[in-house]
Design a protein around this motif. Structure first.
Motif, PDB file in Angstrom:
ATOM      1  N   ASN A   1       0.977  -1.426  -0.171  1.00 47.71           N
ATOM      2  CA  ASN A   1       0.211  -0.156   0.350  1.00 47.71           C
ATOM      3  C   ASN A   1       1.296   1.617  -0.307  1.00 47.71           C
TER       4      ASN A   1
ATOM      5  N   LEU B   1       2.296   1.815  -3.579  1.00 48.53           N
ATOM      6  CA  LEU B   1       1.324   2.696  -4.337  1.00 48.53           C
ATOM      7  C   LEU B   1       1.329   3.165  -4.110  1.00 48.53           C
ATOM      8  N   TYR B   2       0.932   3.769  -2.608  1.00 48.47           N
ATOM      9  CA  TYR B   2       0.697   5.311  -2.894  1.00 48.47           C
ATOM     10  C   TYR B   2       1.821   6.324  -2.817  1.00 48.47           C
ATOM     11  N   GLU B   3       3.142   6.202  -2.912  1.00 55.20           N
ATOM     12  CA  GLU B   3       4.438   6.740  -3.445  1.00 55.20           C
ATOM     13  C   GLU B   3       4.517   6.757  -4.551  1.00 55.20           C
ATOM     14  N   THR B   4       3.974   5.892  -5.400  1.00 54.78           N
ATOM     15  CA  THR B   4       4.013   5.377  -7.012  1.00 54.78           C
ATOM     16  C   THR B   4       2.750   6.696  -7.291  1.00 54.78           C
ATOM     17  N   THR B   5       1.976   6.504  -6.587  1.00 53.81           N
ATOM     18  CA  THR B   5       0.702   7.468  -7.193  1.00 53.81           C
ATOM     19  C   THR B   5       1.394   8.792  -6.505  1.00 53.81           C
ATOM     20  N   ALA B   6       1.745   9.372  -5.509  1.00 58.23           N
ATOM     21  CA  ALA B   6       2.328  10.693  -5.115  1.00 58.23           C
ATOM     22  C   ALA B   6       4.101  11.061  -6.464  1.00 58.23           C
ATOM     23  N   GLU B   7       4.132  10.192  -6.972  1.00 61.02           N
ATOM     24  CA  GLU B   7       5.408  10.318  -8.082  1.00 61.02           C
ATOM     25  C   GLU B   7       4.575  10.390  -9.302  1.00 61.02           C
ATOM     26  N   GLN B   8       3.539  10.508  -9.573  1.00 63.41           N
ATOM     27  CA  GLN B   8       3.245  10.498 -10.920  1.00 63.41           C
ATOM     28  C   GLN B   8       1.954  11.556 -10.203  1.00 63.41           C
ATOM     29  N   GLU B   9       1.739  12.276  -9.866  1.00 63.67           N
ATOM     30  CA  GLU B   9       0.706  13.984  -8.925  1.00 63.67           C
ATOM     31  C   GLU B   9       2.015  14.170  -9.867  1.00 63.67           C
TER      32      GLU B   9
END
Ligand code: ADP
Length: 541
Positions: A181, A184-192
């Motif tokens: 999790n 996943l959150y870090e990946t989302t934050a990176e994409q953002e």
């Protein structure tokens, strides 16, 4: 009847109680680890707290967490506790399939060695320097795959009995899910972050608002175009934003459109020409899975340079058109004479002459359109008279009957009751309407349906021509009324000037033009005209 063996019953009962106690302890341990690791979504923090919690619960002296790096196909040590040496700053990386971790991953099973004596062949031989005497390694799973390895170590031989190993196995997946999790959150934050960099770097102005029209995002380009401070605008309702009132009113009007629609229009400021596209953001609710409008995205492009180029282009064209008109008239006259001279006995020559005449006619259409544009823009010969717009529409539709019949199209006229009479230049308004009707016949398919309608709203009369033809992609819509802009393929003949003429006519009558269209769903082209253009009335805009 066989008497039960009391001793054996007691023994079984004790075993059962111990088993229940062990299970309860195990559950308690899992809960404890789960509660600790779910407190953060920061991967580094989660790695450290998870390892600490696991060692506390199990009572081991040392441990480590490795994660799988799918790209490099390695197992990478990301957290350690109780090791003499630092293996995380320069992380220990073990290629897939090697050493004990290779065994854990490829077989998806626990590996326990309660007697490390330094003679083992290891993927990283330096690991012997840690002097551990026992190790247990469990695969961590999340979303149906192995994401890494949770290991515990001891300085004592035979430190890990089956009970400890079972406990390690149970907590490994809890830790795995928490880490996954966080990742996943870090990946989302990176994409953002990447997205943020893109929209900040783009030359187009971008503004996002929530459903209430409050600004939630504004990039550098938008702040520059509107000359505002981006940070101070976050949270401000668009209606209160200190931007040019003409732009703001157009935006507010677009935001009031029904959701799902894209609106595209141009705003002409004194020093700038802006092209704007407003799109509603549609998201699917995670609760009821129903799509709903969540706000708007506004994309603004400063196209002032297009306008400047347009002015220069039009000046050149105007001069060229005047100069071409005379020689073309001479050429046309000569060809017509030649045609008469040759007579019907020489069909091949006549065919050639006809080709020449067609070419000249098309060139004359182009020149006439250009000159029309020049005349309307400069207001040459404009004469305002009072007339009935409904009657004019009927007249125009009657004029295009041959075109309708050619493609088997139907055209209906709708007019609101009690329409005020309009004071306008009848010739130019008819020319503009004919351009819309001409296009509707040109761009539709045989058998299609066209509707011309008129209605009043305040000081304006609306004239719209709708068709169920191919429609126009939204990206092209804001440029349609520019001179020479053509969105259709070249098979349909045209000069790209028809809509520019309509725009000039509408603007000369205190109104404007608009288009509503969706690809494959037809188009509605409209113009507004002030119905009172008598000299006493003050035109808007
Ligand atoms: P043209 O001479 O090319 O028709 P216009 O200025 O009249 O020039 O129109 C500009 C462009 O707008 C056309 O080339 C076409 O791509 C598009 N267009 C205009 N009317 C329609 C319509 N009713 N349906 C689809 N496309 C249209």
């Amino acid at each position: 009847m066989v008497q039960p063996d009391i001793q054996s019953l007691l023994h079984q009962n004790r075993l059962l109680t111990e088993e229940v106690k062990r299970r309860i302890d195990q559950l308690g341990a899992i809960n404890m680890v789960a509660a600790t690791v779910s407190q953060s979504l920061d991967l580094d923090v989660t790695l450290k707290t998870a390892l600490r919690a696991v060692l506390d619960v199990i009572g081991a002296e040392a441990g480590g967490i490795s994660l799988i790096d799918e790209k490099s196909r390695e197992v990478v040590l990301r957290a350690q506790q109780g090791w003499p040496h630092d293996w995380v700053t320069q992380p220990m990386r073990i290629p897939f399939g090697q050493g004990m971790s290779g065994q854990v991953i490829t077989r998806d099973e626990l590996v326990v060695d309660n007697d490390l004596d330094g003679t083992e062949t290891l993927a990283v031989p330096q690991f012997h320097n840690e002097k551990f005497r026992a190790i247990a390694m469990a695969p961590m799973h999340a979303r149906g795959r192995i994401i890494g390895i949770l290991s515990i170590m001891s300085n004592q031989r035979d430190a890990f009995n089956t009970e400890i190993v079972a406990l390690l196995k149970s907590v490994a997946d809890t830790v795995g899910i928490a880490l996954d999790n966080a990742r996943l959150y870090e990946t989302t934050a990176e994409q953002e972050e990447r997205l943020r960099a893109i929209y900040q770097a783009t030359g187009e102005g971008i503004i996002a608002t929530d459903l209430q029209g409050r600004i939630s995002l504004i990039n550098h380009a938008a702040a520059t175009i509107f000359d505002v401070n981006a940070d101070s605008l976050i949270g401000t309702p668009l209606r209160d934003a200190p931007i040019n009132p003409r732009v703001r009113d157009s935006l507010l009007h677009a935001l009031s459109a029904s959701s799902g629609e894209k609106k595209s229009f141009q705003v002409n400021l004194d020093t700038k020409l802006l092209s704007i596209v407003v799109t509603s953001i549609i998201i699917e609710s995670t609760v009821d899975q129903i799509e709903h409008n969540d706000g708007w995205v506004i994309v603004v492009q400063d196209i002032t340079h297009f306008r400047e180029a347009d002015i220069q282009k039009s000046e050149f064209i105007r001069a060229a058109a005047h100069d071409m008109k005379n020689p073309l008239g001479v050429a046309l006259g000569s060809l017509n004479l030649l045609n008469e001279f040759i007579g019907p006995d020489d069909p091949s020559s006549q065919e050639l002459i006809q080709l020449g005449l067609n070419g000249i006619n098309r060139l004359q259409d182009l020149i006439n359109d250009l000159l029309h544009l020049e005349q309307i823009e400069h207001g040459y010969g404009v004469s305002m008279i009072e007339f009935d717009l409904h009657a004019l529409i009927q007249e125009a539709v009657s004029d295009i009957k041959p075109l309708l019949a050619e493609k088997n199209l139907t055209c209906t006229v709708e007019a609101a009751d009690s329409l005020p009479k309009i004071t306008a230049d009848r010739r130019w308004v008819k020319r503009a309407l004919m351009n819309y009707l001409d296009n509707a016949t040109k761009y539709t398919e045989p058998g299609d349906q066209i509707t011309a309608r008129t209605y009043a709203n305040g000081p304006l009369l609306y004239v719209e021509v709708s068709d169920n033809g191919p429609g126009i992609p939204v990206e092209a819509q804001s440029r349609l009324f520019e001179r020479f802009y053509r969105a259709a393929d070249d098979r349909v003949k045209g000069t790209g000037l028809g809509l520019a003429i309509v725009k000039s006519v509408a603007e000369k009558h205190g109104g404007g033009v608009f288009v509503k269209s969706q690809a494959n769903k037809g188009s509605t082209f409209g113009m507004t005209l002030r119905w009172d253009n008598s000299p006493a009335a003050k035109p808007v805009g």
